[in-house]
Design an enzyme around this catalytic site. Structure first.
Site, short mmCIF file in Angstrom:
data_model
loop_
_atom_site.label_atom_id
_atom_site.label_comp_id
_atom_site.label_asym_id
_atom_site.label_seq_id
_atom_site.Cartn_x
_atom_site.Cartn_y
_atom_site.Cartn_z
CG ASP A 10 42.03 65.77 52.92
OD1 ASP A 10 41.51 64.64 52.82
OD2 ASP A 10 42.73 66.13 53.89
CG ASP A 12 40.60 64.15 59.93
OD1 ASP A 12 40.62 65.18 60.63
OD2 ASP A 12 40.61 63.01 60.42
CG ASP A 205 45.84 67.17 56.08
OD1 ASP A 205 45.16 66.57 55.22
OD2 ASP A 205 46.11 66.69 57.19
MG LIG Z 1 43.61 65.10 55.43
#
Ligand SMILES: [Mg+2]
Length: 251
Positions: A10, A12, A205
Protein backbone atom coordinates in the site's frame (compact mmCIF):
# COMPACT_ATOMS: atom_id res chain seq x y z
CA UNK A 1 9.90 -12.96 8.66
CA UNK A 2 9.94 -15.55 5.91
CA UNK A 3 10.95 -14.73 2.33
CA UNK A 4 8.15 -14.05 -0.15
CA UNK A 5 8.17 -14.00 -3.96
CA UNK A 6 5.80 -11.03 -4.18
CA UNK A 7 5.59 -7.93 -1.95
CA UNK A 8 2.50 -5.75 -2.43
CA UNK A 9 2.85 -2.33 -0.82
CA UNK A 10 0.00 0.00 0.00
CA UNK A 11 1.35 3.49 -0.64
CA UNK A 12 -0.07 6.33 1.47
CA UNK A 13 0.88 5.85 5.13
CA UNK A 14 3.35 3.10 4.20
CA UNK A 15 5.81 4.41 1.57
CA UNK A 16 5.03 8.10 2.04
CA UNK A 17 2.80 10.60 3.78
CA UNK A 18 1.68 13.28 1.37
CA UNK A 19 4.87 14.20 -0.46
CA UNK A 20 7.29 12.95 2.22
CA UNK A 21 8.84 9.49 1.70
CA UNK A 22 8.98 7.25 4.78
CA UNK A 23 12.54 7.41 6.16
CA UNK A 24 14.39 4.25 5.08
CA UNK A 25 11.50 3.20 2.81
CA UNK A 26 13.16 3.55 -0.60
CA UNK A 27 16.25 1.67 0.66
CA UNK A 28 14.34 -1.32 2.03
CA UNK A 29 12.07 -1.66 -1.03
CA UNK A 30 15.09 -1.41 -3.35
CA UNK A 31 16.86 -4.08 -1.28
CA UNK A 32 13.86 -6.43 -1.56
CA UNK A 33 13.70 -5.84 -5.33
CA UNK A 34 17.46 -6.40 -5.71
CA UNK A 35 17.02 -9.72 -3.87
CA UNK A 36 14.87 -10.91 -6.79
CA UNK A 37 11.37 -10.54 -5.34
CA UNK A 38 8.55 -8.95 -7.34
CA UNK A 39 7.28 -5.56 -6.11
CA UNK A 40 3.79 -4.20 -6.76
CA UNK A 41 2.13 -1.05 -5.42
CA UNK A 42 -1.53 -0.91 -4.49
CA UNK A 43 -3.87 1.97 -3.67
CA UNK A 44 -7.60 2.55 -3.47
CA UNK A 45 -7.05 6.05 -4.83
CA UNK A 46 -8.82 6.50 -8.18
CA UNK A 47 -7.93 10.12 -8.85
CA UNK A 48 -4.47 9.62 -10.38
CA UNK A 49 -3.04 7.35 -13.07
CA UNK A 50 -0.53 4.53 -12.71
CA UNK A 51 1.98 6.78 -14.49
CA UNK A 52 1.40 9.61 -11.96
CA UNK A 53 2.12 7.23 -9.07
CA UNK A 54 5.12 5.62 -10.76
CA UNK A 55 6.68 9.06 -11.26
CA UNK A 56 6.00 10.06 -7.66
CA UNK A 57 7.51 6.82 -6.30
CA UNK A 58 10.49 6.94 -8.66
CA UNK A 59 11.25 10.56 -7.68
CA UNK A 60 11.29 9.45 -4.02
CA UNK A 61 13.82 6.71 -4.80
CA UNK A 62 11.51 3.68 -5.02
CA UNK A 63 11.92 1.19 -7.87
CA UNK A 64 8.82 2.00 -9.92
CA UNK A 65 7.27 1.93 -13.36
CA UNK A 66 3.58 2.26 -14.32
CA UNK A 67 3.00 -1.49 -14.74
CA UNK A 68 4.01 -2.05 -11.09
CA UNK A 69 1.22 0.22 -9.84
CA UNK A 70 -2.37 -0.93 -9.24
CA UNK A 71 -4.90 1.81 -8.44
CA UNK A 72 -8.65 1.32 -8.18
CA UNK A 73 -8.91 3.39 -11.40
CA UNK A 74 -6.54 1.06 -13.26
CA UNK A 75 -8.40 -1.91 -11.76
CA UNK A 76 -11.72 -0.51 -12.99
CA UNK A 77 -10.24 -0.11 -16.49
CA UNK A 78 -8.77 -3.65 -16.53
CA UNK A 79 -12.09 -5.03 -15.26
CA UNK A 80 -14.27 -3.13 -17.76
CA UNK A 81 -12.13 -3.25 -20.92
CA UNK A 82 -13.50 -1.74 -24.14
CA UNK A 83 -17.04 -0.83 -23.09
CA UNK A 84 -18.75 2.53 -22.48
CA UNK A 85 -19.05 4.41 -19.21
CA UNK A 86 -20.47 7.55 -17.67
CA UNK A 87 -17.89 8.65 -15.09
CA UNK A 88 -18.36 10.46 -11.81
CA UNK A 89 -14.71 10.94 -10.87
CA UNK A 90 -11.42 12.64 -11.51
CA UNK A 91 -9.26 12.94 -14.60
CA UNK A 92 -7.01 10.02 -13.56
CA UNK A 93 -10.00 7.66 -13.67
CA UNK A 94 -11.14 8.95 -17.09
CA UNK A 95 -7.64 8.58 -18.48
CA UNK A 96 -7.20 4.99 -17.26
CA UNK A 97 -10.56 4.02 -18.79
CA UNK A 98 -9.84 5.79 -22.09
CA UNK A 99 -6.33 4.27 -22.32
CA UNK A 100 -7.76 0.75 -22.20
CA UNK A 101 -10.30 1.52 -24.95
CA UNK A 102 -13.35 2.32 -22.85
CA UNK A 103 -15.52 5.10 -24.30
CA UNK A 104 -16.20 7.72 -21.63
CA UNK A 105 -19.53 9.32 -22.59
CA UNK A 106 -21.57 12.22 -21.25
CA UNK A 107 -24.43 12.58 -23.72
CA UNK A 108 -24.97 9.04 -25.02
CA UNK A 109 -26.21 5.86 -23.32
CA UNK A 110 -23.51 3.87 -21.49
CA UNK A 111 -23.20 0.24 -20.41
CA UNK A 112 -21.70 1.33 -17.09
CA UNK A 113 -21.76 4.11 -14.52
CA UNK A 114 -18.34 4.35 -12.84
CA UNK A 115 -18.10 6.25 -9.55
CA UNK A 116 -14.99 7.28 -7.59
CA UNK A 117 -13.69 10.25 -5.60
CA UNK A 118 -14.82 13.42 -7.38
CA UNK A 119 -13.67 16.88 -6.29
CA UNK A 120 -16.06 18.65 -8.67
CA UNK A 121 -19.14 16.61 -7.71
CA UNK A 122 -22.43 18.35 -8.53
CA UNK A 123 -26.12 17.59 -8.07
CA UNK A 124 -26.41 17.27 -11.86
CA UNK A 125 -23.76 14.51 -11.88
CA UNK A 126 -25.53 12.54 -9.15
CA UNK A 127 -28.77 12.99 -11.07
CA UNK A 128 -27.31 11.76 -14.37
CA UNK A 129 -25.63 8.77 -12.69
CA UNK A 130 -28.73 7.64 -10.77
CA UNK A 131 -30.94 8.00 -13.84
CA UNK A 132 -28.60 5.94 -16.01
CA UNK A 133 -28.52 3.21 -13.35
CA UNK A 134 -32.31 3.25 -13.16
CA UNK A 135 -32.39 2.90 -16.97
CA UNK A 136 -30.19 -0.21 -16.83
CA UNK A 137 -26.55 0.95 -16.77
CA UNK A 138 -24.44 -1.29 -14.52
CA UNK A 139 -22.91 0.35 -11.44
CA UNK A 140 -19.18 0.11 -10.58
CA UNK A 141 -17.55 1.79 -7.56
CA UNK A 142 -13.78 2.27 -7.51
CA UNK A 143 -13.76 1.92 -3.69
CA UNK A 144 -15.81 2.72 -0.60
CA UNK A 145 -13.29 4.69 1.49
CA UNK A 146 -15.27 7.12 3.66
CA UNK A 147 -12.45 9.63 3.82
CA UNK A 148 -9.49 10.78 1.74
CA UNK A 149 -6.36 11.79 3.66
CA UNK A 150 -4.69 15.10 2.85
CA UNK A 151 -1.79 16.94 4.50
CA UNK A 152 -1.88 17.19 8.28
CA UNK A 153 -4.83 15.79 10.22
CA UNK A 154 -7.48 17.00 7.81
CA UNK A 155 -9.49 14.55 5.67
CA UNK A 156 -11.81 15.03 2.71
CA UNK A 157 -14.90 12.99 1.72
CA UNK A 158 -13.63 9.85 -0.05
CA UNK A 159 -15.07 7.82 -2.92
CA UNK A 160 -17.43 6.11 -0.48
CA UNK A 161 -19.22 9.40 0.17
CA UNK A 162 -19.73 9.96 -3.58
CA UNK A 163 -20.86 6.35 -4.10
CA UNK A 164 -23.31 6.73 -1.19
CA UNK A 165 -24.93 9.74 -2.86
CA UNK A 166 -25.41 7.90 -6.18
CA UNK A 167 -26.44 4.66 -4.46
CA UNK A 168 -29.04 6.43 -2.31
CA UNK A 169 -30.55 8.25 -5.28
CA UNK A 170 -30.49 5.16 -7.54
CA UNK A 171 -31.73 2.87 -4.73
CA UNK A 172 -29.14 0.32 -5.88
CA UNK A 173 -25.82 -0.80 -4.47
CA UNK A 174 -22.77 -1.11 -6.77
CA UNK A 175 -22.57 -4.38 -8.67
CA UNK A 176 -18.78 -4.38 -8.19
CA UNK A 177 -16.35 -2.53 -5.91
CA UNK A 178 -12.75 -2.64 -7.17
CA UNK A 179 -10.73 -1.40 -4.17
CA UNK A 180 -9.66 -2.94 -0.86
CA UNK A 181 -10.91 -4.63 1.30
CA UNK A 182 -12.27 -6.35 -1.83
CA UNK A 183 -9.78 -8.74 -3.42
CA UNK A 184 -10.17 -7.77 -7.11
CA UNK A 185 -6.88 -5.82 -7.35
CA UNK A 186 -4.88 -8.54 -5.57
CA UNK A 187 -6.34 -11.19 -7.87
CA UNK A 188 -5.35 -9.05 -10.89
CA UNK A 189 -1.79 -8.88 -9.51
CA UNK A 190 -1.68 -12.65 -9.01
CA UNK A 191 -2.94 -13.30 -12.49
CA UNK A 192 -0.33 -10.90 -13.97
CA UNK A 193 2.67 -12.10 -11.89
CA UNK A 194 1.66 -15.78 -11.67
CA UNK A 195 2.65 -15.80 -7.99
CA UNK A 196 0.39 -17.68 -5.56
CA UNK A 197 -1.23 -16.19 -2.42
CA UNK A 198 0.98 -18.24 -0.06
CA UNK A 199 4.09 -16.59 -1.57
CA UNK A 200 2.70 -13.06 -1.20
CA UNK A 201 3.06 -10.46 1.57
CA UNK A 202 0.78 -7.41 1.59
CA UNK A 203 2.12 -4.43 3.57
CA UNK A 204 -0.42 -1.80 4.68
CA UNK A 205 -1.27 0.81 7.31
CA UNK A 206 -5.05 0.27 7.58
CA UNK A 207 -6.47 -2.76 9.35
CA UNK A 208 -9.98 -2.36 7.89
CA UNK A 209 -8.84 -2.14 4.25
CA UNK A 210 -5.27 -3.45 3.75
CA UNK A 211 -5.12 -6.19 6.35
CA UNK A 212 -8.78 -7.16 5.82
CA UNK A 213 -8.03 -7.50 2.08
CA UNK A 214 -5.06 -9.83 2.74
CA UNK A 215 -7.10 -11.94 5.18
CA UNK A 216 -10.00 -12.21 2.70
CA UNK A 217 -7.65 -13.12 -0.15
CA UNK A 218 -5.69 -15.65 1.92
CA UNK A 219 -2.19 -14.12 1.92
CA UNK A 220 0.11 -12.98 4.74
CA UNK A 221 0.14 -9.33 5.77
CA UNK A 222 2.28 -6.81 7.63
CA UNK A 223 0.70 -3.88 9.44
CA UNK A 224 2.90 -0.80 9.74
CA UNK A 225 2.02 1.71 12.45
CA UNK A 226 3.31 4.72 10.46
CA UNK A 227 -0.09 5.58 8.98
CA UNK A 228 -3.80 5.31 9.72
CA UNK A 229 -4.17 2.41 12.18
CA UNK A 230 -2.78 2.51 15.75
CA UNK A 231 -2.00 -0.02 18.49
CA UNK A 232 -5.41 0.84 19.99
CA UNK A 233 -7.15 0.01 16.67
CA UNK A 234 -5.30 -3.30 16.67
CA UNK A 235 -6.57 -4.14 20.17
CA UNK A 236 -10.15 -3.30 19.13
CA UNK A 237 -10.06 -5.32 15.89
CA UNK A 238 -10.75 -8.99 15.21
CA UNK A 239 -8.59 -8.79 12.09
CA UNK A 240 -5.03 -10.00 12.68
CA UNK A 241 -1.99 -9.16 10.54
CA UNK A 242 0.76 -11.78 10.26
CA UNK A 243 3.43 -9.22 11.30
CA UNK A 244 3.41 -5.80 12.97
CA UNK A 245 6.13 -3.17 12.39
CA UNK A 246 6.63 0.45 13.39
CA UNK A 247 7.44 1.39 9.82
CA UNK A 248 8.24 -0.16 6.44
CA UNK A 249 11.92 0.47 7.22
CA UNK A 250 11.71 -2.26 9.93
CA UNK A 251 10.70 -4.92 7.41
MG1 LIG B 1 -2.54 3.50 3.27
Amino acid sequence: MKDYKLYVFDMDGVLFRGDEPTPGGPEIVSEIADGGAIIRYLTNNSTRTRRDYAEKLFDMGYPAEPAMVYTSAAGAAIFLGPTSAFVVGEDGLRRELTDIGCRVVDDRPSDWVVVGACWGLTYAMIDEAQWRIRQGSRFLATNLDSTYPIEGDRVRPGAGAVVAAVQTAAEQTPEIVIGKPGTTLLRMIWSETEVSPDQTLLIGDRIDTDIACAVAAGCDSALVLSGASTQADLRDSQIRPTYIYGSVADL
